[in-house]
Motif scaffolding. Sequence first.
Motif, short mmCIF file in Angstrom:
data_model
loop_
_atom_site.label_atom_id
_atom_site.label_comp_id
_atom_site.label_asym_id
_atom_site.label_seq_id
_atom_site.Cartn_x
_atom_site.Cartn_y
_atom_site.Cartn_z
N GLU A 1 32.57 20.97 7.01
CA GLU A 1 32.19 21.56 5.72
C GLU A 1 30.98 20.82 5.13
O GLU A 1 30.10 21.44 4.51
N GLN A 2 30.93 19.51 5.33
CA GLN A 2 29.79 18.74 4.84
C GLN A 2 28.51 19.16 5.56
O GLN A 2 27.44 19.29 4.94
N GLN A 3 28.62 19.40 6.87
CA GLN A 3 27.47 19.88 7.63
C GLN A 3 27.01 21.25 7.14
O GLN A 3 25.81 21.53 7.05
N VAL A 4 27.96 22.11 6.82
CA VAL A 4 27.63 23.44 6.29
C VAL A 4 26.87 23.31 4.97
O VAL A 4 25.86 23.98 4.74
N ASP A 5 27.36 22.44 4.09
CA ASP A 5 26.70 22.23 2.79
C ASP A 5 25.27 21.74 2.98
O ASP A 5 24.33 22.21 2.33
N LYS A 6 25.09 20.77 3.89
CA LYS A 6 23.75 20.22 4.13
C LYS A 6 22.81 21.30 4.69
O LYS A 6 21.63 21.37 4.33
N THR A 7 23.34 22.10 5.60
CA THR A 7 22.52 23.16 6.21
C THR A 7 22.07 24.17 5.17
O THR A 7 20.89 24.54 5.11
N ALA A 8 23.02 24.61 4.32
CA ALA A 8 22.67 25.59 3.28
C ALA A 8 21.64 25.01 2.32
O ALA A 8 20.69 25.70 1.90
#
Length: 659
Positions: free
Chosen positions: A304-311
Amino acid sequence: MSEEHLLKTSPILQGLRALNGWRQKVIDGLHEMAALTADLGLLPSGTMLQLETLAYETEQDSLRIALVGEFSRGKTELINALFFADMGARLLPSSPGQTTMCPVEIRGAPQGRPGLQLLPIASRSLDVSIEKLKRAGSAWTRLPLVLEEKNERCQALAHLTETLCVAIEDARRIGLCPPLNRTPKDRERTICPSCGLGKVLIPRWRHALLYLTHPMLDAGLTVLDTPGLNAIGAEPELTFGMLADADAIIFVLGADTGVTQSDLTIWEQYLMRNAHQKQIVLLNKIDTLWDELRDWSGVVAEIEQQVDKTAERLRIPREQVIPVSGQKGLIARIRQDQKLLERSGMAALERSIAEVLLPARRAAIQARCRVLVERAVVDQKNLLQEQMNRITAQIESVRSLKDRTAEKVLELVAQHQRLLQSFEQDRHAFEGKKAAFRQAVEECLLVPLAPASFDLVISNAKAEMLSVWTTAGIVERFRLFFAEVIAHFDKAQQGAQQVSALVAGEYQVLQSRYRLPALRTVPYAIMPRRTELMDMAENYERFGMKLEIAVNTQSAVVRKAFLTVASRTRDFVVETRREAETWVDEIMAVMNQQLQVFHDNAEEELNALQSIAQTVGNIDTRIQQLRQSLQIVQEQMARLDHYSAPLLHLLREALSTAP
């Protein structure tokens, strides 16, 4: 669970079949509307042809999805998992050490005959687009494809991974290596591990067409698998054509790498500004973050942290980023492991495609069809209503004759004879002015949009483009090219206004004198086409500014980039000119029809009055005839409502009510 059941549970296939069923209803409705329009004979024949053409284009429509990303992001494995897991093994080569080296278009097989067509990389030296080469069978290497035989299938598809070892000068000639003055010092003496000093590895093939018999492809899906950033930058037609024409883009990133600088380059240069496309960002290979020694909730939190960073890095809504594992998803599909499928994120991705991309495709078809259908229906209803009003007025007029003397009837006959004589004189004079109309159309509207003029503009711009070696110079040449094109459009727009005023002015004289219907043809508006051209100019100038990053402004690629842009712009101008000619023909046809209808009605009224003058007993017969005519028109209106209502409902209904 059988392969057939795997497909039945796929929300993508279910959505495609639902879209196909809806689209077939639209196609049937368009054919019925075209047939009814021809039968009623109220509109010019061009309207019927437009409806039939629209039905054909809708029948040929497909959902075009392009997967874009850097090398080794797992795009090909995602295609295997998303669309072809029912085959029980990998379809496209995506094992370690294997990757597709050229863009691959995957389509349904014509006549159910699978096959593979490969375009040699040497074709890059030709100033011919890939789209045109698709129609030149001799340019392609054709290979048979036996889907049922796994070994033969794998052997044939392994051609997609082939490379060639060539001299670096040869690679530069076809635009696959930077010019020497732009090559880093440490790479001037390139060494290919396989071939030695001064050699480089390049793709063996420039483009591939893969035709398969598969339910998803047969249901209207086309998939484009692209190589990494270098291929996108080195093949302008891929950038300006295929990716731009795709209905949806799936941008693939690596969960193990995050958003790298090359990923960001692809996103900012080629994807983020196309408002007409639906885009899904995939954070692939999340299985690299799975750790059996960690609590699963911790793994989920890291994903989820990776998703946030990507967005945040791509500046998009978080829900647009979907974490997946294509490799685990393929295994889950083949092994029928529902738990692993959910864990891999593939189930969520399939639902997103079914719930976002497919409804968007349906909305696009609705928008394309609705304008023409609504116009055809409204125009015919207005004409039928005018006929009903006219017949009703005639009935009342004839009824009043019962109270008149024979002398009054004779006076009416004389009035109608004078009216017809005057009308014929005015009509003859109007016909004499049509040559002037056509001359004005040619000089004011069509000449500024003549293809020959644009060929000269393209030729001059091409010559200047080849002498430009700076990014600023390329951008300026793109800007000047579009400035010349837009100037032609502005001149054509002024001409359209002059022609409209000339034609409308002459027709309005007859309209006011004989109470003819107003011209119901929608006036041609070149301004929306000009706005679309301005958008094209902005996009292409932006690509020109980024060209140095992608291809180092080498002459071969600059030439191909410009020729691709110029070809698409010329096609746009030719299409605009064709629309203008259609508009002129439609106006002329409508005016002729209105004049002929008035003449026929006036002549019919005169014959009726002459018949009434012979005997008052004919009045009742005439009233009966008029009532029968009114009934026929009312039945035509009912038929129009009957056939148009379901089609208009299909083209207007909200997406939430789709099957």
